[in-house]
Design a protein around this motif. Sequence first.
Motif, PDB file in Angstrom:
ATOM      1  N   TYR A   1       0.721  -0.891   0.372  1.00 19.56           N
ATOM      2  CA  TYR A   1      -0.006   0.466   0.381  1.00 19.56           C
ATOM      3  C   TYR A   1       0.611   1.201   0.050  1.00 19.56           C
TER       4      TYR A   1
ATOM      5  N   SER B   1       2.017   1.478  -3.323  1.00 15.12           N
ATOM      6  CA  SER B   1       1.075   2.634  -4.004  1.00 15.12           C
ATOM      7  C   SER B   1       0.976   3.716  -4.061  1.00 15.12           C
TER       8      SER B   1
ATOM      9  N   CYS C   1      -9.060   1.985  -6.191  1.00 11.85           N
ATOM     10  CA  CYS C   1      -8.715   0.862  -5.398  1.00 11.85           C
ATOM     11  C   CYS C   1      -8.648   1.227  -4.203  1.00 11.85           C
TER      12      CYS C   1
ATOM     13  N   THR D   1      -4.112  -3.576  -6.407  1.00  9.45           N
ATOM     14  CA  THR D   1      -4.107  -1.747  -6.293  1.00  9.45           C
ATOM     15  C   THR D   1      -2.186  -1.821  -6.765  1.00  9.45           C
ATOM     16  N   LEU D   2      -1.537  -2.502  -6.741  1.00  3.81           N
ATOM     17  CA  LEU D   2      -0.201  -2.054  -6.787  1.00  3.81           C
ATOM     18  C   LEU D   2      -0.624  -2.329  -8.446  1.00  3.81           C
TER      19      LEU D   2
ATOM     20  N   MET E   1      -2.014   0.256 -10.116  1.00  7.78           N
ATOM     21  CA  MET E   1      -0.786   1.140 -10.864  1.00  7.78           C
ATOM     22  C   MET E   1      -0.053   2.071 -11.202  1.00  7.78           C
TER      23      MET E   1
END
Length: 449
Positions: A206, A209, A240, A268-269, A272
């Motif tokens: 996180y 990200s 996200c 999420t990453l 991105m």
Amino acid sequence: MGGVLGICSVASWIPCLCSSATCILCRCCPNTSNSTVTRLIYAFIMFLGTLLSIVMLSPGISDQLKKVPGFCEDVNGYVNCNVLVGYKAVYRVSFAMSIFFLVFSVLMIAVKTSKDPRAAVHNGFWFFKILAIVGIMVGAFYIPEGPFTRTWWWIGLLGAGCFIVIQLVLLIDFAHSVNESWVERMEEGNSKCWYAVLLIVTSLLYILSLVSVVLFYVFYTIPGGCNENKFFISFNMILCVIISIISIVPRVQEYQPRSGLLQSSMITLYTMYLTWSAMSNEPDRTCNPSLISILNQFTSPTIPEPPKSLQWWDTQSIIGLVMFVLCILYSSIRSSTSSQVRKLTLSGHDTAMLDDTAGGDAEEGEVRRVVDNEQDAVQYSYSFFHFMLCLASLYVMMTLTNWYRDADLNTITSKWPAVWVKMASSWFCLLLYTWTLIAPCVFPNRDFN
């Protein structure tokens, strides 16, 4: 285990060129499933095609390709022939690989067991299959230019977008597998240690990200401009956050107790990464600075930005190729006990391939062999596996050529369609992940395991 199988399968590849994958392996290897070895060999062929495409972009090869009639058209001095012929060569290598795997995908439709005569073609005759690839590849270089490059660029654009979605499915499966493994170890003992590992890894993903979002706003937007980038960054960041919240909602946890923030942090990453990859293909240089120009802002801010290189070894391409390699290897060695992979690439037959030694290790002095474990039912969809490699060939083509297209033979530039395909892929990926979370809640009577 997967690495050992990969080494052993490569070692056995040469003597098996004219036979099936059930040929004798080296003594250092355990008895191995035919289904796993076959996929590793196809993955190895895919990697060889990728290496050949990279070689086609080298200056020495470009000089030789210029001699092919009509292969290099230097119009008014605008087109860099050294780059253009390399790109055209990559397109033709990709064409050969894609057509080969597409033909096999059609040929292997509805193969249920290894007793099907088509299964023997899938698992053997390696010499003739390599010969076929070489023949198609040589013939591809004699395709008249005409609209071929532009047409194949559009096909590659769509195929690469589909492969990005496949990467996401495999990433979801990997995230679930890691989470389940760590949670099981927490329950077995030393729970504090594994809880700390889970917390640290999730937090780190996180944080990466969040740092990415900040850097995107700093370097890929400007005051009063780059509105598309501002929308891409903000919209994907909000999505996200939403999926992260959904993953820990009590009702979702009730139906999927092992769904959590670890999986959401990985998605999420990855989102991105797709956002950055899309912005890196924008034609507007103001909103798409090169990595060198970004570094120069820290070291030498007065030095003007150099023109963006059209070679394949930029940061975006290298990361894309690394993800491609990991995706192909993972899909080749992954156990069919995984529900996500089984639904994507495997048949409904639920057995474990990586754990299946078909009788265990051979006794001392006994020759170890690849054992046919698909006589009752195939362990994966032959047709879809080849189709995935077909899409992977197109993804490699677009990655090595930086998703550029030839515009009126006057300049080689990236175009907005590449940007929108990547962004649409990121949105579809998030939608797909969200569905894996809420589907058991929406249809409680269906089995999603």
